[in-house]
Design a protein around this motif. Structure first.
Motif, PDB file in Angstrom:
ATOM      1  N   HIS A 155      -9.029   1.749  11.005  1.00 23.66           N
ATOM      2  CA  HIS A 155      -9.633   2.711  10.071  1.00 23.66           C
ATOM      3  C   HIS A 155     -11.147   2.721  10.260  1.00 23.66           C
ATOM      4  O   HIS A 155     -11.801   1.671  10.162  1.00 23.66           O
ATOM      5  N   PRO A 156     -11.742   3.875  10.524  1.00 25.86           N
ATOM      6  CA  PRO A 156     -13.169   3.927  10.857  1.00 25.86           C
ATOM      7  C   PRO A 156     -14.112   3.725   9.678  1.00 25.86           C
ATOM      8  O   PRO A 156     -15.309   3.543   9.886  1.00 25.86           O
ATOM      9  N   TYR A 157     -13.598   3.757   8.444  1.00 25.44           N
ATOM     10  CA  TYR A 157     -14.490   3.662   7.290  1.00 25.44           C
ATOM     11  C   TYR A 157     -14.427   2.302   6.604  1.00 25.44           C
ATOM     12  O   TYR A 157     -14.864   2.159   5.461  1.00 25.44           O
ATOM     13  N   GLU A 158     -13.919   1.312   7.309  1.00 25.65           N
ATOM     14  CA  GLU A 158     -14.005  -0.037   6.785  1.00 25.65           C
ATOM     15  C   GLU A 158     -15.475  -0.474   6.771  1.00 25.65           C
ATOM     16  O   GLU A 158     -16.283  -0.035   7.590  1.00 25.65           O
ATOM     17  N   GLY A 159     -15.805  -1.292   5.784  1.00 30.35           N
ATOM     18  CA  GLY A 159     -17.181  -1.743   5.674  1.00 30.35           C
ATOM     19  C   GLY A 159     -18.098  -0.759   4.988  1.00 30.35           C
ATOM     20  O   GLY A 159     -19.318  -0.959   4.961  1.00 30.35           O
ATOM     21  N   THR A 160     -17.547   0.336   4.436  1.00 31.29           N
ATOM     22  CA  THR A 160     -18.362   1.294   3.693  1.00 31.29           C
ATOM     23  C   THR A 160     -18.073   1.131   2.201  1.00 31.29           C
ATOM     24  O   THR A 160     -17.193   0.379   1.795  1.00 31.29           O
ATOM     25  N   ASN A 161     -18.799   1.866   1.393  1.00 26.09           N
ATOM     26  CA  ASN A 161     -18.638   1.766  -0.061  1.00 26.09           C
ATOM     27  C   ASN A 161     -17.660   2.797  -0.601  1.00 26.09           C
ATOM     28  O   ASN A 161     -17.854   3.360  -1.688  1.00 26.09           O
ATOM     29  N   ALA A 162     -16.616   3.074   0.144  1.00 23.43           N
ATOM     30  CA  ALA A 162     -15.640   4.077  -0.277  1.00 23.43           C
ATOM     31  C   ALA A 162     -14.932   3.660  -1.555  1.00 23.43           C
ATOM     32  O   ALA A 162     -14.643   2.476  -1.778  1.00 23.43           O
ATOM     33  N   MET A 163     -14.631   4.653  -2.407  1.00 24.35           N
ATOM     34  CA  MET A 163     -13.863   4.416  -3.629  1.00 24.35           C
ATOM     35  C   MET A 163     -12.394   4.155  -3.304  1.00 24.35           C
ATOM     36  O   MET A 163     -11.694   3.436  -4.019  1.00 24.35           O
ATOM     37  N   ALA A 164     -11.919   4.783  -2.226  1.00 23.81           N
ATOM     38  CA  ALA A 164     -10.542   4.634  -1.769  1.00 23.81           C
ATOM     39  C   ALA A 164     -10.494   5.119  -0.321  1.00 23.81           C
ATOM     40  O   ALA A 164     -11.443   5.743   0.181  1.00 23.81           O
ATOM     41  N   TYR A 165      -9.375   4.820   0.340  1.00 22.55           N
ATOM     42  CA  TYR A 165      -9.240   5.113   1.769  1.00 22.55           C
ATOM     43  C   TYR A 165      -7.975   5.932   2.012  1.00 22.55           C
ATOM     44  O   TYR A 165      -6.923   5.630   1.472  1.00 22.55           O
ATOM     45  N   PHE A 166      -8.114   6.931   2.871  1.00 21.84           N
ATOM     46  CA  PHE A 166      -7.034   7.862   3.199  1.00 21.84           C
ATOM     47  C   PHE A 166      -6.568   7.606   4.623  1.00 21.84           C
ATOM     48  O   PHE A 166      -7.380   7.467   5.546  1.00 21.84           O
ATOM     49  N   THR A 167      -5.245   7.570   4.816  1.00 17.32           N
ATOM     50  CA  THR A 167      -4.664   7.523   6.157  1.00 17.32           C
ATOM     51  C   THR A 167      -3.502   8.508   6.182  1.00 17.32           C
ATOM     52  O   THR A 167      -2.620   8.448   5.321  1.00 17.32           O
ATOM     53  N   GLY A 168      -3.504   9.422   7.150  1.00 17.52           N
ATOM     54  CA  GLY A 168      -2.455  10.437   7.183  1.00 17.52           C
ATOM     55  C   GLY A 168      -2.178  10.929   8.593  1.00 17.52           C
ATOM     56  O   GLY A 168      -2.919  10.636   9.539  1.00 17.52           O
ATOM     57  N   ALA A 169      -1.092  11.674   8.715  1.00 16.27           N
ATOM     58  CA  ALA A 169      -0.705  12.274   9.991  1.00 16.27           C
ATOM     59  C   ALA A 169      -0.102  13.641   9.722  1.00 16.27           C
ATOM     60  O   ALA A 169       0.561  13.847   8.698  1.00 16.27           O
ATOM     61  N   SER A 170      -0.330  14.576  10.636  1.00 20.69           N
ATOM     62  CA  SER A 170       0.198  15.933  10.454  1.00 20.69           C
ATOM     63  C   SER A 170       0.548  16.546  11.798  1.00 20.69           C
ATOM     64  O   SER A 170       0.029  16.145  12.847  1.00 20.69           O
ATOM     65  N   TRP A 171       1.419  17.559  11.724  1.00 23.55           N
ATOM     66  CA  TRP A 171       1.940  18.237  12.915  1.00 23.55           C
ATOM     67  C   TRP A 171       2.108  19.725  12.607  1.00 23.55           C
ATOM     68  O   TRP A 171       2.278  20.114  11.442  1.00 23.55           O
ATOM     69  N   PRO A 172       2.112  20.569  13.632  1.00 19.02           N
ATOM     70  CA  PRO A 172       2.331  22.004  13.401  1.00 19.02           C
ATOM     71  C   PRO A 172       3.711  22.271  12.797  1.00 19.02           C
ATOM     72  O   PRO A 172       4.679  21.562  13.077  1.00 19.02           O
ATOM     73  N   TRP A 173       3.778  23.299  11.976  1.00 17.69           N
ATOM     74  CA  TRP A 173       5.045  23.763  11.388  1.00 17.69           C
ATOM     75  C   TRP A 173       5.732  24.661  12.406  1.00 17.69           C
ATOM     76  O   TRP A 173       5.175  25.661  12.865  1.00 17.69           O
TER      77      TRP A 173
END
Length: 260
Positions: A155-173
């Protein structure tokens, strides 16, 4: 939604965890939709109706167009428009998948086990066919020179002051030829879904057969959720796509709450 490592309610600060929140980059028409526990996202395999994740190329409705109904394992043409049952309107360039919110940075491999489907279809011991392309996909994701840590699995935003962290994946319909069992979902015999199926289709389980190939048009998303003086919250995201046997990242895209 908020238990153990999971932290999803901060993403719904302006709406409700039983609804959705839209986000968009300033000056752009496309929109990202984060669903909570609202039942959105049910697929023809009867799973996926929580924490659904959508992207439309534009938040503005357009005239609906017919979707090419292709052959499974061969055709991967994204439907030009998607008819939104809730809004009773069509929107262009639809992609979809699943996401999770966390109170710490979580990479794709761990998040896959939490239900985002990043590494492909689930496989059961009694299956005679396999859709498992996870090994080759993991190798491609590890090879990401433009990612924050040289790998798309961190996750590229480790070590930041984020309130929460998002991880997701998507594909064309997409839509492929199905049968009468698909009618309750698509209104026809077309089987329509977020295309995380193998690029060459599921393969017979044997040592001599072809191996399932990962879908070329997958997109993986990491974000940090932050406070913002003007919009209360914002996402800062990295979008990762696949190319030339590896991966590449579009980094640091700011997304703000939007209407949809």
């Amino acid at each position: 939604m908020d238990s153990g490592k999971f932290s999803s309610s901060p993403f719904f600060k302006l709406s409700s965890q039983y609804s959705y929140q839209a986000f968009s980059a300033s000056g752009y028409q496309d929109v990202w939709i984060l669903h909570g526990c609202d039942g959105a996202g049910i697929q023809t395999d009867c799973v996926g109706d929580i924490m659904y994740f959508e992207h439309f190329d534009s938040r503005f409705p357009v005239a609906g167009q017919d979707c090419l109904v292709g052959d499974y394992g061969r055709d991967h043409t994204q439907c030009p428009t998607f008819y939104h049952q809730g809004k009773k309107e069509s929107f262009p360039g639809y992609s979809c998948g699943w996401w999770r919110g966390y109170n710490r940075p979580v990479g794709l491999q761990e998040a896959n086990g939490d239900g985002i489907g990043a590494l492909g279809p689930h496989e059961n011991p009694g299956d005679t066919e396999t859709g498992d392309y996870s090994s080759s996909l993991l190798a491609a994701l590890r090879n990401c020179p433009t990612c924050a840590y040289g790998s798309a699995l961190t996750h590229p935003y480790e070590g930041t002051n984020a309130m929460a962290y998002f991880t997701g994946a998507s594909w064309p319909w997409i839509c492929t030829k199905g049968d009468s069992s698909d009618e309750p979902y698509s209104g026809s015999t077309a089987n329509c879904y977020c295309d995380n199926e193998p690029w060459n289709g599921r393969q017979t389980k044997n040592f001599l057969g072809a191996k399932p190939e990962y879908p070329a048009y997958a997109q993986f998303t990491y974000c940090g959720l932050y406070s913002d003086d003007s919009s209360q919250i914002k996402l800062v995201c990295d979008f990762i796509t696949l190319a030339n046997g590896g991966a590449k990242a579009q980094r640091g895209v700011e997304l703000f709450p939007a209407t949809f």
